[in-house]
Each structure stands twice: as structure tokens, then as C-alpha cells.
Scaffold this motif. Structure first.
Motif, PDB file in Angstrom:
ATOM      1  N   LEU A 213       3.420   8.498   2.735  1.00 21.61           N
ATOM      2  CA  LEU A 213       4.026   7.483   1.426  1.00 21.61           C
ATOM      3  C   LEU A 213       4.284   8.539   0.159  1.00 21.61           C
ATOM      4  O   LEU A 213       5.503   8.152  -0.548  1.00 21.61           O
ATOM      5  N   ALA A 214       3.550   9.444  -0.196  1.00 23.44           N
ATOM      6  CA  ALA A 214       3.994  10.430  -1.140  1.00 23.44           C
ATOM      7  C   ALA A 214       5.099  11.245  -1.207  1.00 23.44           C
ATOM      8  O   ALA A 214       5.954  11.429  -2.037  1.00 23.44           O
ATOM      9  N   GLY A 232       1.583  -0.674  -4.426  1.00 22.63           N
ATOM     10  CA  GLY A 232       0.170  -0.211  -4.292  1.00 22.63           C
ATOM     11  C   GLY A 232      -0.204  -0.422  -3.011  1.00 22.63           C
ATOM     12  O   GLY A 232       0.646  -0.556  -1.977  1.00 22.63           O
ATOM     13  N   SER A 233      -1.329  -0.274  -2.748  1.00 21.97           N
ATOM     14  CA  SER A 233      -1.896  -0.549  -1.155  1.00 21.97           C
ATOM     15  C   SER A 233      -3.353  -1.004  -1.308  1.00 21.97           C
ATOM     16  O   SER A 233      -4.250  -0.937  -2.630  1.00 21.97           O
ATOM     17  N   PHE A 234      -4.117  -1.696  -0.464  1.00 26.26           N
ATOM     18  CA  PHE A 234      -5.372  -1.951  -0.310  1.00 26.26           C
ATOM     19  C   PHE A 234      -5.835  -1.454   0.990  1.00 26.26           C
ATOM     20  O   PHE A 234      -5.317  -1.391   1.922  1.00 26.26           O
ATOM     21  N   PRO A 242      -0.124  -0.883   2.795  1.00 31.39           N
ATOM     22  CA  PRO A 242       0.896  -0.745   1.599  1.00 31.39           C
ATOM     23  C   PRO A 242       1.371  -2.148   1.211  1.00 31.39           C
ATOM     24  O   PRO A 242       1.648  -3.104   2.191  1.00 31.39           O
ATOM     25  N   VAL A 243       1.913  -2.357  -0.154  1.00 28.62           N
ATOM     26  CA  VAL A 243       2.250  -3.547  -0.466  1.00 28.62           C
ATOM     27  C   VAL A 243       3.782  -3.123  -1.131  1.00 28.62           C
ATOM     28  O   VAL A 243       3.562  -2.362  -2.342  1.00 28.62           O
ATOM     29  N   ARG A 292      -3.689   3.761  -7.214  1.00 27.78           N
ATOM     30  CA  ARG A 292      -3.088   2.190  -7.086  1.00 27.78           C
ATOM     31  C   ARG A 292      -3.842   1.566  -5.738  1.00 27.78           C
ATOM     32  O   ARG A 292      -3.054   0.704  -5.342  1.00 27.78           O
ATOM     33  N   GLN A 293      -4.984   1.868  -5.636  1.00 28.65           N
ATOM     34  CA  GLN A 293      -5.623   1.394  -4.168  1.00 28.65           C
ATOM     35  C   GLN A 293      -6.778   0.677  -4.759  1.00 28.65           C
ATOM     36  O   GLN A 293      -7.511   0.815  -5.621  1.00 28.65           O
TER      37      GLN A 293
END
Length: 297
Positions: A213-214, A232-234, A242-243, A292-293
Motif C-alpha cells: 500500500l505504501a 485508512g484500514s482496520f 483497506p478502506v 490510520r489503522q
């Protein structure tokens, strides 16, 4: 609640339940090809069903077994009275440290239950026994063929009219559904009020996926096009989800091609990590993504 459900896990007369050490399983569906879809069905898909493929010998009778996101009254499992069709519920309130074991026990209960019986809550207190996790009961290489529904009418046989608690539960469940479309394996568009999102469960190991992702983020390629952004992601059950924020005015199907291209770019970025480590700008991008996790258990 059916009689079998009431008996399940009950202590012997005059005794106390044996205390069992609860060891948390961070990635409960690991080893199953359907792992990403199982997580999606558990965490954020509102109304969906998928036939389950049982492992050889689990049910010699060969009955129909269907996974459902939510069952009537949020039950763990049920056997329909008219045809013996077995339903296993993914989204239940009660859970132990190992969701796969909870689901496996509920499935085993349903295979032994009579038509019309309902398991209101899963058994989360009995001492673990061999052969009761989903990995033991399902065909490990089987994917889920998911069908999304606009409501929960699939709870009932065709032509049946709900009444009593089931009718009230059906009304509440239907009212809570957010418009959802499946764009691909474990990839779901959802309209949440005035916002639209793409939630995508990836089977890659978390740190490796973050690096991929980075790499896309540093190259300006971590979007689905104009008017979209990576939100972000959870973490959910050991995998990263990822969202992306999307234009809520656009129809879900308008994102099909963009999602395919994004998926291809992400696959390429994952493969490139074998030969090329992150450079300085990509490492900075990764640090920003980590901030952002969130974690869902």
C-alpha cells in the motif's frame, strides 16, 4: 430456543462448569481459502448467504448448509422445520477467544439437531475438543459463492409469513441494512448515509500488505480515480482491511473497472517486494498509513 440448545454445555447436576483457559486466536480463519470472505461476512456485510462445502465425511446425509450473515433473533444456528435446511449465523453477540471454534460448534450442533430447532447462542464455555473448528468441518480449498440480499426475507421458506418475535426481528434487521454491492472477492461497496466506501479484505500478511500500500501511495496510485481517496484500514481477525472513500453520487457498478485496476496494481506491488525493498519515500508513506489503522476483534 430448541431443547438441544438448552442442553448444550449445561453442567452436571450439582456441579459447576469446568473453568477453561481462554487463549485468544488472532487469526481464526487462517488456512481456509474463504478466509477473506468469512471476515467480510462477519464484520460488515449486512445481508448475505453462501452455501458451505463441508469436508468429506462430516455429513453423510449431504444436507444443504448455508452461511448467513445474520439469522432471526441473531441466532447462532438453526434448522428449518419444513426442509431441514441448516443455517449458520456469522454475526452473533456472544463469542469466545476463538471464533472458528464457536462457529464449528454451532455447525456441529446444527448437524445433530432436529428440524425446527434453533441454537440461540454459541457454546463458548465448554472445554475445547478436537475436530470442532471450521477448519475441521469445511473443505479448506472451497471459496464462498456469496449472494447479497436487499432484505432478510431469505430467513423464511418462500410463501411463509413471519409472526411474533421473528416478525419484529425481521423488521429491525431490514431497517438496519445499508446499501451494499460486491465488487469482487471480499471487496464491498457500501453506502453509509451520505458517504460511500470500498472495504476490501486482503489475504496478505499485514506488514507485507502495508508495504505494498505504501508503494502505491508514494507513487500516487492508491486511489480508484478522481474524487476518491484512501481513508485508512482496520484489522479484523488477523487481516488488514483497506478502506477507500468514494463519490456517493456514483453507482456501485461504476467502480468495477477501477477496483480491478487497483487490485492488479496492488498485486504487482506485493510481488515487487521480493526484489525491491521500500525506499525512503515509501517508508515515510508506510509510517503515515500505520497511523490510520484501527483494530476490530
Amino acid at each position: 430456543m430448541g431443547k438441544a440448545a438448552r442442553r448444550k454445555g449445561a453442567p452436571a447436576k450439582g456441579g459447576k462448569p469446568k473453568k477453561v483457559r481462554d487463549v485468544f486466536v488472532a487469526r481464526p480463519f487462517e488456512g481456509l481459502a474463504a478466509e477473506p470472505e468469512l471476515i467480510a461476512q462477519r464484520e460488515f456485510v449486512p445481508s448475505a448467504t453462501a452455501p458451505l462445502t463441508l469436508a468429506d465425511g462430516v455429513d453423510p446425509a449431504g444436507r444443504a448448509v448455508t452461511l448467513g450473515t445474520v439469522l432471526p433473533l441473531a441466532a447462532a444456528a438453526m434448522v428449518r422445520s419444513d426442509d431441514g435446511h441448516i443455517f449458520l449465523g456469522m454475526q452473533v453477540q456472544t463469542r469466545s477467544s476463538d471464533i472458528s471454534r464457536d462457529l464449528g460448534r454451532a455447525l456441529r450442533w446444527a448437524l445433530d439437531a432436529e428440524p425446527g430447532e434453533v441454537l440461540s447462542v454459541p457454546d463458548t464455555v465448554s472445554e475445547p475438543r478436537p475436530g470442532e473448528r471450521l477448519q475441521d468441518l469445511l473443505a479448506g480449498d472451497a471459496e464462498l459463492e456469496v449472494t447479497l440480499h436487499e432484505d432478510f426475507s431469505w430467513w423464511l421458506p418462500e410463501g411463509d409469513t413471519p409472526s411474533g418475535e421473528v416478525a419484529m426481528s425481521l423488521e429491525r434487521a431490514n431497517a438496519a441494512i445499508m446499501p451494499t454491492e460486491r465488487l469482487g472477492p471480499a471487496a464491498y461497496w457500501v453506502l453509509a448515509g451520505e458517504k460511500a466506501h470500498l472495504r476490501w479484505v486482503w489475504p496478505a500478511e499485514e506488514n507485507r500488505l502495508l508495504q505494498a500500500l505504501a508503494r502505491l501511495s508514494a507513487a500516487g496510485e492508491l486511489t480508484l480515480g478522481e474524487g476518491t481517496r484512501y481513508a485508512g484500514s482496520f484489522r479484523a481477525h488477523g487481516l488488514l482491511v483497506p478502506v477507500w472513500d468514494l463519490d456517493p453520487e456514483a453507482h456501485a457498478r461504476e467502480w468495477d473497472e477501477s477496483a480491478k485496476h487497483l487490485g492488479a496494481r496492488l498485486e504487482e506491488a506485493l510481488a515487487s517486494l521480493d526484489d525491491r525493498p521500500l525506499d525512503a519515500s515509501e517508508r515515510r508513506a508506510r509510517d503515515g498509513l500505520i497511523g490510520r489503522q484501527l483494530t476490530l476483534r
